[in-house]
Enzyme design. Sequence first.
Site, PDB file in Angstrom:
ATOM      1  CB  SER A 171       0.146  -0.808   4.833  1.00  0.00           C
ATOM      2  OG  SER A 171      -0.862  -1.255   5.707  1.00  0.00           O
ATOM      3  CE1 TYR A 196      -2.989  -2.064   0.761  1.00  0.00           C
ATOM      4  CE2 TYR A 196      -3.279  -2.564   3.090  1.00  0.00           C
ATOM      5  CZ  TYR A 196      -2.907  -1.688   2.089  1.00  0.00           C
ATOM      6  OH  TYR A 196      -2.444  -0.441   2.407  1.00  0.00           O
ATOM      7  CE  LYS A 200       0.223  -0.559   0.244  1.00  0.00           C
ATOM      8  NZ  LYS A 200       0.661   0.695  -0.396  1.00  0.00           N
ATOM      9  CG  LEU A 247     -14.629   2.933  11.077  1.00  0.00           C
ATOM     10  CD1 LEU A 247     -15.912   2.120  11.119  1.00  0.00           C
ATOM     11  CD2 LEU A 247     -13.819   2.759  12.370  1.00  0.00           C
TER      12      LEU A 247
END
Length: 385
Positions: A171, A196, A200, A247
């Site tokens: 990410s 998060y 990663k 989103l």
Amino acid sequence: MPDLLRFQAASNKTITACPNQQPQRQPENQFPFSGCPIPSTNHKGLPMNILITGGAGYIGSHTAVELINAGHTAIILDNFDNSSPKVLQRIQEITGTAPVFYQGDIRNRSILQRIFAEHQIHSVLHCAALKAVGESVRQPLRYYDNNISGSLILLEEMQKAGVHSIVFSSSATVYGDPEIVPITENSPTGATTNPYGTSKHMMERMMQDHQHAEPDWSVILLRYFNPIGAHPSGKMGEQPNGIPNNLLPYVCQVAAGKLKELAVFGNDYPTPDGTGVRDYIHVVDLAIGHLKAIEQKSQTAGTHIYNLGTGQGYSVLDIVHAFETASGQRVPYAIKPRRAGDIATCYADPAKAQAELGWQAQRDLHTMMQDAWRWQSQNPNGYDD
């Protein structure tokens, strides 16, 4: 539900048989399954067997479609924590080929051992992870357990099985709050702003350190920016469990009348309209990026790092207005305080992927919006329709 499933057309309940075995009839309302090893080859340019952890999820399922369409075999492992079993049938409807499926968790060593014993795996595409920024701030230990512990167990079982190729679904959050945009692969990592992103980054470091110690391994780190959209068929898309954290699924559900309004977290960022700017990439372009990486680098020893983005940043309000134009639906929104862990601006320099993989995002923002709305409007309840 059995661990291993091989899907067939809904009208044909025949179990796939191993060579020299007769097909068997499968009872109604049960999934066909097969434990047959799949012959393949790992020579560059020829078909490979790819294990996709989290392969029933949003990115994993779209990548499975691209792999199957390119002639590879997709072997999916998923626990359905944030996905639906019905996506497997949709993959077959789109490609005409049933994916092999195991239901289970990457922290379960026995199911990993079973997969590696029953199949000649040429590379592992590791997508299985918890992935919501805000949730990770509230539940950090859950994220570290699932994402980091799961990856460690996966690497250990791969090493035991002699599978030395992994493509990691990383990410852009590993870059933290970037000092300079667009972000290149040489930009600093590690100053992450949420658990998060930290998970990663730690997963990346674990794989890089392992490759350094075991130089015959191929480790590919694909740093995604913000995948959105859906398969153009309208048969597959993003279906979060509960209220969406990302989103565009939230926008889609507001447009469909399932949610009252979009919460826009912060309008005081140093951006043109005050809302956060991100690099949104069509999920099919992202899936093709995986395919290119697997075909070009998965059998080449070393650590290979690529940004997968468009190089173009769009704000939250840009997305809202583009969606309204593409769908003809109004999306009411309300400005809320900034969300913990979010940053102002993040978009990619994807030049390395273009130069080394021959990959470049092709689908524009309007197409992303159209495909997302097609998925939402044709599947109001996601895979439950």
